[in-house]
Design a protein around this motif. Structure first.
Motif: not given
Length: 259
Positions: A60, A62, A233-234, A237, A247, A250, A253-254, A257
């Protein structure tokens, strides 16, 4: 992220150990840890070891980081560096040979060159050497090396003739004690300072890099691990910019997840 998660989830303890990325992957593949943080992607040899040991994982991304080249704030002559000059300084053949600033660029003073950089077990070391020298782990060995970036911060801040490199977050955390050096973009020929903006727009190359967490698939079956990764991940961040990293969009990250 672990500290914030513990505050929001009473009774769940997240142990965070410290090592270089390589050391972290060794523990991860042995099954000692559920999650490995990494400042580079997993290597082919590590991937082969994972398959041999039957370790399945989820990679993942990040955040982004900008490897930052720094000098002492009292250094008045280093205005910028090219990748070629960095290679000249750091390649294996420079050992005991390139030892003075005047050897790096004509016109620079004939002063000793003190070098500080990541330890050989660090993902930062792997990434920097590949980006600058052209081959991961290919570096001169006669420099002050540490996996602890705070050690490097102290060394550079106390040595007027120093040059070093490490992650942008530690540069941001030490304002006034270090001076970032613009690196010339090989494609545009323009010198670019590391920043959130130059990482986002792709102009700070080749020293921008992704940061990852690797999660053991079996560990995800543990409710507390699943909860921690979801939190990371929610809500987690929000910590990324605070500590000096950049970052991802967005949507990234979704997707992570969902995966």
């Amino acid at each position: 992220v672990a500290e914030a998660f513990e505050k929001a989830n009473a009774g769940i303890k997240v142990e965070v150990g410290t090592s270089g990325t390589g050391g972290g992957f060794k523990k991860f593949l042995r099954g000692d840890i559920d999650i490995a943080d990494a400042s580079r992607p997993i290597l082919a040899a590590e991937l082969a070891e994972a398959k041999k040991l039957g370790v399945e994982f989820i990679e993942i991304p990040v955040a982004f980081d900008a490897l930052t080249v720094m000098v002492n704030p009292k250094n008045t002559f280093v205005d910028q560096l090219t990748v070629e000059e960095l290679k000249k300084i750091w390649e294996p053949g420079a050992k005991d040979t390139i030892t003075r600033w005047s050897q790096v660029r004509a016109g620079w003073p004939d002063e000793s060159l003190s070098l500080y950089g990541a330890g050989t077990d660090s993902g930062t070391f792997d990434y920097f050497t590949e980006a600058v020298v052209g081959k991961a782990k290919s570096s001169r060995s006669d420099y002050t090396a540490s996996e602890n970036d705070n050690t490097l911060v102290q060394g550079i801040s106390r040595d007027i003739h120093a040059l070093g490199y490490f992650g942008y977050a530690y540069y941001v955390a030490n304002p006034g004690t270090l001076k970032a050096v613009p690196v010339v973009n090989p494609k545009t020929g323009k010198a670019v300072l590391p920043s959130e903006a130059t990482v986002r727009d792709g102009t700070y190359v080749p020293l921008s890099r992704p940061l990852f967490i690797y999660v053991n698939k079996k560990a995800i079956e543990k409710p507390e691990v699943r909860r921690f990764v979801a939190y990371f991940l929610k809500e987690g961040t929000a910590q990324i910019s605070k500590v000096g990293y950049v970052p991802l969009p967005e949507s990234a990250y979704k997707k992570a997840l969902n995966r």
